[in-house]
Design a protein around this motif. Structure first.
Motif: not given
Length: 401
Positions: A4, A37-38, A41-42, A44-46, A72
């Protein structure tokens, strides 16, 4: 794979080098892939919106990229860098246009992005892509402007412009379609179309008239160049799409490049009338040019055309001669006398003779005037004769007085 601490870059590399089956997936299938998808995720988060949109675009998920942009409310720069440039560089501009229309058939949501894309293309001089985009936007007024650029740009002669006349037809087509759309929408509720350039029906009709006149000018000057009567040369090529000075140059060119002044006078006269140009200034420029070309009889032909045009003021012909007298001093005496004698006003004749230092001729016209005025004029001629040491004319004046 389960580390991770993997960076976004490593995750993307893993996604790219995963089995070939990923690349063969149909559009939309990749979304179900766990690595994809992984990464999302990152991101969208950062990540930034540009990073997310670029990721979507790299994986052929253009629809998702567009929806993310809208949701957005990202700035125009993100659209251009993340979606628009990759689309036209990879030959997917049509796909982009189709998706924009599918998401919003009226294109209003995309207005600010489309205008920004047009400005970007103009800065880059990518006029063919710009024209394609303007047609998609149904922005007919701006598309017509781009066609003007295609018609005029880079042409060195009217022979070249003659081969580019299809662009003039396209300008007319765009303007006519715009007129139809305006008349259709005027009866109904006002249409939004905030991003499309607007123009009054009167202005559009005026532009269509300009295009028609430019077609006539182009055909005429193309014919002149082909037949070898063309006299004027130079890198500068005037058209009716320029400012008033350029339009005046077109009128001059049309009069000077035919077999004679009369051949092109009709077209030039329409140019002067349609654009309300300073006619005397244009005629004077033509006259000066004719002196340089030693076509003295053509100057008289020009004056005849001006007087017969029906729009000339009383002294227009006289003013043309007076404006050009500095150049006329090089004209043979007989031709110069003929021109001055053609003038309407005796006062103007006297002024012309004085300017050309023909004091005896000035005296002869002066003595024909009404008595009080004649005395003033002869006294003036006497003074000039005295100043210039012309004793003969001075003696004649003294005797008459």
């Amino acid at each position: 794979d389960e580390d991770y601490f993997a960076t976004l870059r490593e995750l993307e590399a893993a996604l790219r080098t995963r089995s070939l089956s990923l690349e063969l997936m149909c559009e939309g299938k990749i979304q179900h892939n766990s690595y994809y998808q992984e990464c999302l995720f990152y991101l969208h988060s950062y990540g930034t919106n540009l990073a997310i949109i670029s990721f979507y675009m790299r994986h052929d998920c253009m629809r998702e990229a567009l929806l993310h942009l809208l949701n957005k409310e990202s700035p125009s720069e993100v659209f251009i860098e993340g979606i628009f440039i990759p689309s036209y560089e990879s030959g997917k501009l049509h796909m982009l246009e189709n998706l924009l229309e599918t998401i919003d058939p009226g294109l209003e949501s995309w207005g600010v992005y489309l205008i920004a894309a047009c400005k970007y293309l103009q800065r880059k001089n990518y006029y063919h892509i710009l024209y394609e985009l303007q047609q998609f936007m149904k922005d007919h007024v701006r598309a017509a402007m781009t066609c003007i650029r295609f018609f005029t740009h880079g042409a060195k002669s009217y022979t070249e412009l003659g081969s580019k006349q299809t662009w003039l037809l396209k300008i007319k087509d765009h303007l006519k379609v715009y007129l139809q759309e305006v008349s259709r929408s005027s009866g109904r509720k006002k249409m939004a179309f905030t991003f499309r350039k607007k123009m009054s029906a009167t202005d559009v009709s005026r532009h269509i008239n300009t295009v028609d006149l430019q077609m006539e000018v182009t055909k005429f000057l193309h014919r002149c160049e082909s037949s070898g009567t063309s006299q004027m040369t130079g890198s500068f090529l005037p058209t009716l799409f320029g400012n008033n000075n350029m339009k005046m140059d077109v009128a001059c060119k049309v009069m000077l490049e035919g077999k004679n002044v009369e051949e092109g006078f009709g077209i030039a006269f329409r140019v002067l009338q349609d654009f309300q140009l300073e006619a005397t200034e244009v005629y004077s420029k033509v006259a000066k040019q004719l002196v340089k070309q030693q076509k003295y009889s053509e100057i008289r032909q020009l004056l005849k055309c001006v007087n017969e045009s029906g729009a000339a003021a009383k002294n227009d012909g006289d003013n043309i001669i007076l404006n050009c007298l500095n150049e006329f001093k090089n004209i043979p005496a007989e031709d110069l006398d003929n021109l001055i004698q053609d003038m309407d006003s005796d006062e103007n004749k006297i002024q012309a003779y004085v300017m050309c230092n023909k004091l005896r001729s000035a005296y002869l016209v002066s003595v024909r005037q009404e008595k009080t005025r004649a005395v003033q004029l002869v006294q003036h001629v006497q003074q000039l004769a005295e100043n210039s040491g012309d004793d003969v004319v001075k003696a004649i004046c003294v005797q008459w007085l």
